[in-house]
Design an enzyme around this catalytic site. Structure first.
Site, PDB file in Angstrom:
ATOM      1  N   ASP A   1     -25.353  69.677  13.391  1.00 51.96           N
ATOM      2  CA  ASP A   1     -26.279  68.770  13.103  1.00 51.96           C
ATOM      3  C   ASP A   1     -26.143  68.276  11.386  1.00 51.96           C
ATOM      4  O   ASP A   1     -25.344  68.796  10.784  1.00 51.96           O
ATOM      5  CB  ASP A   1     -27.732  68.988  13.018  1.00 51.96           C
ATOM      6  CG  ASP A   1     -28.612  68.087  12.695  1.00 51.96           C
ATOM      7  OD1 ASP A   1     -28.637  67.015  12.820  1.00 51.96           O
ATOM      8  OD2 ASP A   1     -29.545  68.596  11.645  1.00 51.96           O
TER       9      ASP A   1
ATOM     10  N   ASP B   1     -28.514  65.984   8.972  1.00 55.12           N
ATOM     11  CA  ASP B   1     -29.400  65.812   8.228  1.00 55.12           C
ATOM     12  C   ASP B   1     -30.414  67.206   8.202  1.00 55.12           C
ATOM     13  O   ASP B   1     -30.780  67.622   9.276  1.00 55.12           O
ATOM     14  CB  ASP B   1     -30.445  64.708   8.556  1.00 55.12           C
ATOM     15  CG  ASP B   1     -29.975  63.186   8.284  1.00 55.12           C
ATOM     16  OD1 ASP B   1     -29.679  62.923   7.074  1.00 55.12           O
ATOM     17  OD2 ASP B   1     -29.906  62.502   9.140  1.00 55.12           O
TER      18      ASP B   1
HETATM   19  P1  TMP Z   1     -30.033  64.547  12.177  1.00 56.67           P
HETATM   20  O1  TMP Z   1     -29.810  64.725  13.843  1.00 56.67           O
HETATM   21  O2  TMP Z   1     -28.810  64.495  11.630  1.00 56.67           O
HETATM   22  O3  TMP Z   1     -31.028  65.800  11.608  1.00 56.67           O
HETATM   23  O4  TMP Z   1     -30.927  63.240  11.878  1.00 56.67           O
HETATM   24  C1  TMP Z   1     -32.235  63.139  12.304  1.00 56.67           C
HETATM   25  C2  TMP Z   1     -33.310  63.059  11.359  1.00 56.67           C
HETATM   26  O5  TMP Z   1     -33.484  61.864  10.675  1.00 56.67           O
HETATM   27  C3  TMP Z   1     -34.539  63.742  11.864  1.00 56.67           C
HETATM   28  O6  TMP Z   1     -35.041  64.973  11.475  1.00 56.67           O
HETATM   29  C4  TMP Z   1     -35.495  62.569  11.340  1.00 56.67           C
HETATM   30  C5  TMP Z   1     -35.022  61.851  10.200  1.00 56.67           C
HETATM   31  N1  TMP Z   1     -35.424  60.353  10.125  1.00 56.67           N
HETATM   32  C6  TMP Z   1     -35.909  59.973   9.022  1.00 56.67           C
HETATM   33  O7  TMP Z   1     -35.899  60.749   8.003  1.00 56.67           O
HETATM   34  N2  TMP Z   1     -36.203  58.624   8.754  1.00 56.67           N
HETATM   35  C7  TMP Z   1     -36.290  57.661   9.961  1.00 56.67           C
HETATM   36  O8  TMP Z   1     -36.692  56.547   9.952  1.00 56.67           O
HETATM   37  C8  TMP Z   1     -35.844  58.180  11.130  1.00 56.67           C
HETATM   38  C9  TMP Z   1     -35.763  57.257  12.281  1.00 56.67           C
HETATM   39  C10 TMP Z   1     -35.370  59.563  11.460  1.00 56.67           C
HETATM   40 MG    MG Z   2     -31.396  67.492  11.214  1.00 57.55          MG
END
Ligand code: TMP
Ligand code: MG
Length: 316
Positions: A63, A65
């Site tokens: 992953d 974030d």
């Molecule tokens: P990931 O799959 O790379 O972890 O990305 C998803 C992450 O993004 C999840 O933990 C929620 C976050 N997110 C935000 O921080 N702001 C937003 O506006 C959205 C839609 C998701």
């Molecule tokens: Mg994540």
């Protein structure tokens, strides 16, 4: 029954003890207090099997974030790829306000330990869809994305360079599977000088018109809890890697555990989960779901140590 045949029981016991000792001394990072494991001996057996098979049998799926990127630095939250877009260069104040309101509504649902994935699903679709619509209304400009990343406080986890460089040197494919924004995560990795050719990204990519303004997002939406469907849609990518049946999977959400579901055939899978937030509430479910849980660990130390053992760099 072993009680009656001690001559078998004893050698098996000592072989196991040696085995455990070996992993302990090879990977001392696994003894850190921040490392939790439901079944330590399964982890050790899996790591040993992956070590024997070596780098040619391995692929890494991660992953982005809050897994490859840091959750916090000096007590301050680091931005996700979506949050990096929260910049005057790209969106106006009203849009910023609305995106923050949505974050405050939906992020607590995303991480709510008392809520099932089925209950979360419609909320996640609502969150992502609303944010993407707002971003499209802002006609975000492609040529300003790199500057927004530069101005952000996004950081990759400590030890990221060793992680990315090691995988590249050993020619181990790294699939980054993210519900974030693909264009932004690529830029973060590029600005940290580790966007190597062994990387493949599955994510939400922006679609720009001819004048370079955001007009849509490409392909089916990926949110935190539909990575299984996303993985199945990318079967062609996984087919190319079928000669690599061993998987190291890194994530921070329980939804990340489905990232390898596009693989038809796996031999050994080791899952490592970063537990960044709501530790008390989520600890048990993480221990029950991930093989290794890293509690409030902002480093890549454990994944790096595991990789160093299962895919060691050639001696110089
Ligand atoms: P990931 O799959 O790379 O972890 O990305 C998803 C992450 O993004 C999840 O933990 C929620 C976050 N997110 C935000 O921080 N702001 C937003 O506006 C959205 C839609 C998701
Ligand atoms: Mg994540």
């Amino acid at each position: 029954m072993v009680y009656h045949i001690p001559w078998i029981y004893v050698p098996v016991r000592s072989a196991l003890a040696i085995w455990h000792q070996l992993t302990k001394s090879e990977i001392p990072e696994l003894a850190k207090a921040s490392v939790l494991m439901r079944d330590r001996s399964r982890v050790e057996t899996t790591i040993q099997a992956m070590h024997r098979a070596g780098p040619d049998a391995l692929q890494v799926i991660s992953d982005f974030d809050m897994t490859l990127s840091r959750f916090a630095y000096n007590g301050t939250r680091c931005p996700t790829t979506h949050n990096i877009l929260d910049n005057d260069l790209l969106i106006n104040d009203a849009c910023k306000k609305r995106i923050r309101e949505l974050l405050n509504i939906y992020y607590p649902i995303e991480i709510d330990a008392a809520c099932t994935v089925e209950e979360k699903l419609p909320h996640m679709v609502e969150w992502w869809t609303s944010v993407h619509e707002l971003l499209i209304q802002q006609k975000i400009r492609k040529d300003l994305l790199a500057l927004a990343v530069e101005q952000s406080s996004a950081m990759l986890r400590e030890g990221y360079r060793v992680f990315f460089d090691h995988l590249q040197q050993q020619q181990v494919p790294l699939l980054i599977f993210s519900a974030g924004v693909g264009d932004i995560l690529e830029e973060v990795i590029r600005q940290n000088h580790v966007f190597h050719p062994n990387i493949h990204v599955i994510s939400n990519y922006m679609d720009f018109d001819q004048s370079g303004e955001l007009q849509a997002f490409k392909g089916p939406l990926i949110h935190t809890f539909n990575k299984r469907e996303g993985a199945l849609l990318h079967a062609a990518h996984f087919r190319k890697l079928r000669e690599r049946p061993n998987v190291l999977l890194l994530g921070d959400s329980l939804g990340d555990l489905t990232m390898a579901d596009g693989l038809a055939h796996t031999q050994h899978t080791l899952t490592v989960g970063f537990l960044n937030d709501q530790v008390g509430e989520r600890r048990e479910s993480y221990i029950n779901s991930y093989d290794i849980v890293l509690v409030k660990d902002e480093t890549m130390d454990v994944p790096n140590a595991i990789l160093n053992y299962i895919a060691p760099a050639p001696a110089k």
